[in-house]
Design an enzyme around this catalytic site. Structure first.
Site, short mmCIF file in Angstrom:
data_model
loop_
_atom_site.label_atom_id
_atom_site.label_comp_id
_atom_site.label_asym_id
_atom_site.label_seq_id
_atom_site.Cartn_x
_atom_site.Cartn_y
_atom_site.Cartn_z
N ASP A 177 0.86 -1.19 0.00
CA ASP A 177 0.00 0.00 0.00
C ASP A 177 0.89 1.24 0.00
OD1 ASP A 177 -1.83 2.00 0.40
OD2 ASP A 177 -2.49 1.31 2.37
N GLU A 211 -1.14 10.64 0.13
CA GLU A 211 -2.50 10.07 0.07
C GLU A 211 -2.96 9.64 1.44
OE1 GLU A 211 -5.59 6.93 -0.20
OE2 GLU A 211 -3.61 6.81 0.68
N GLU A 212 -2.05 9.05 2.20
CA GLU A 212 -2.44 8.43 3.48
C GLU A 212 -2.91 9.45 4.53
OE1 GLU A 212 -2.89 5.38 3.97
OE2 GLU A 212 -1.65 4.26 2.57
N ASP A 234 -5.08 1.84 -6.41
CA ASP A 234 -4.70 1.70 -5.00
C ASP A 234 -4.92 0.24 -4.60
OD1 ASP A 234 -3.96 2.29 -2.34
OD2 ASP A 234 -5.16 4.12 -2.30
N HIS A 321 -2.25 -1.94 6.09
CA HIS A 321 -1.68 -1.06 7.13
C HIS A 321 -1.03 -1.84 8.27
CE1 HIS A 321 -3.83 2.95 5.96
NE2 HIS A 321 -3.33 2.30 4.92
ZN LIG Z 1 -3.30 3.04 2.84
#
Ligand SMILES: [Zn+2]
Length: 354
Positions: A177, A211-212, A234, A321
């Site tokens: 990710d 992005e996170e 994504d 995550h």
């Molecule tokens: Zn993420």
């Protein structure tokens, strides 16, 4: 079967790039994608914007975020232990007991995330998830002065865990990710360049930043690129592991192919085109539905300027995550094939208005 992971992807996975500190991923994108682009830009947020066929129409933006979760050093106590805040959506259960690497001006510094041992905890505390301020980073320093001579406030740390193949094409990594997304958009541009002059669209592959922490790089990049059509790439949850309720989260699996999202965030023309490109190229697909703005760059891009016809392609991933995310690299390859077919299918004047 001896699966070989693409070197470009391996380099991105190795790069440490917490949101706002994307240096290492930027450097990989620069080295791998820039030589194949007609124009190549950096911007104030740290995005990387690679353009192919600048006079083409329509303008297609492919976005994959290159930032990842991390920790940011906020304080050193008198005994040299470092405290931190989190970058991105961490599960606090995952943080203690990890080896970390802190990126400093003088180079990488190793440390571990410490907390009280189970023997030293009250019975009632054993069932609790530690608060962030109850965990620290131990770099072996003995005093505040020593610690701050090595690490500065605002330096960032990432887990010291790299890529491994665990079985066939199934890999584990710290930050699939969304290194897989950044890889997919960059690799698509490289393959379109290699395919030659078949293409009518202008293709702009963007490795987005931040992005996170709120799709921030995609917000400014979408404004700057001003695309007619965009696809965000994504990772997306594979729901094929124990303890995941399909009634709540749908049914998707590792190795089942890219996941196409449907819902208000997704332009129906773009969705249908993605499906027909996949059917024609015999690329397996899976589907998910999201009635809201998605938690991806697609959310920012769709609402850019006067609106952008946006699609979302997800790469199935287990254990999002966490330091050990799982991806089937066959899904990543299928994603690149799908993006390439989509870009080649566009004709001058395509606007995806409906
Ligand atoms: Zn993420």
């Amino acid at each position: 079967m001896n699966y070989e992971a693409p070197p470009f992807l391996l380099e991105l996975l190795k790069a440490r790039s917490p949101s706002g500190y994307e240096y290492e991923a930027q450097a990989v994108f620069d080295a791998r994608v820039k030589p194949h682009a007609d124009t190549y830009e950096r911007d104030a947020l740290g995005n990387r914007i690679a353009t192919l066929n600048p006079s083409g129409d329509p303008v297609l933006m492919l976005a994959g975020h290159m930032d990842e979760l991390g920790l940011i050093i906020t304080y050193a106590n008198k005994d040299g232990f470092l405290y931190f805040d989190t970058i991105g959506g961490h599960d606090r259960v995952m943080i203690p007991g990890r080896r970390v690497v802190i990126r400093t001006a003088k180079g990488p510094v190793k440390g571990v995330t410490g907390k009280r041992a189970i023997h030293l905890m009250e019975e009632s505390d054993r069932k609790k998830v530690p608060e962030i301020h109850e965990i620290w980073i131990d770099i072996g320093a003995k005093t505040k002065e020593e610690a701050l001579s090595i690490v500065a406030i605002g330096d960032t740390a990432t887990y010291d865990q790299d890529f491994d193949l665990i079985r066939n094409s199934i890999g584990v990594a710290r930050a699939f990710d969304n290194k897989v997304g950044a890889y997919a958009v960059g690799e698509t541009l490289i393959r379109l360049r290699a395919a030659g002059a078949l293409q009518e669209a202008r293709v702009v592959s963007v490795a987005t930043a931040q992005e996170e922490i709120g799709v921030r790089g995609a917000t400014t990049a979408a404004y700057a690129v001003n695309p007619h059509i965009a696809i965000a790439v994504d990772v997306s949850h594979a729901t094929d592991h124990p303890d995941c309720d399909n009634r709540k989260y749908g049914e998707t699996k590792l190795g089942g192919g890219p996941i196409l999202c449907r819902g208000a965030n997704i332009n129906p023309w773009v969705f249908e085109r993605l499906v027909s490109c996949a059917t024609e190229a015999k690329i397996p697909l899976q589907f998910e539905a999201d009635p809201r703005p998605t938690g991806t760059d697609a959310r920012a891009i769709q609402m850019g300027r006067g609106g952008v016809a946006t699609g979302l392609v997800g790469i199935p991933l287990r254990y999002m995550h966490t330091p050990s995310e799982l991806v089937d690299l066959a899904d990543v390859e299928h994603c690149v094939q799908l993006l390439t077919a989509f870009a080649l299918s566009l004709k001058r004047g395509d606007r995806a208005h409906w």
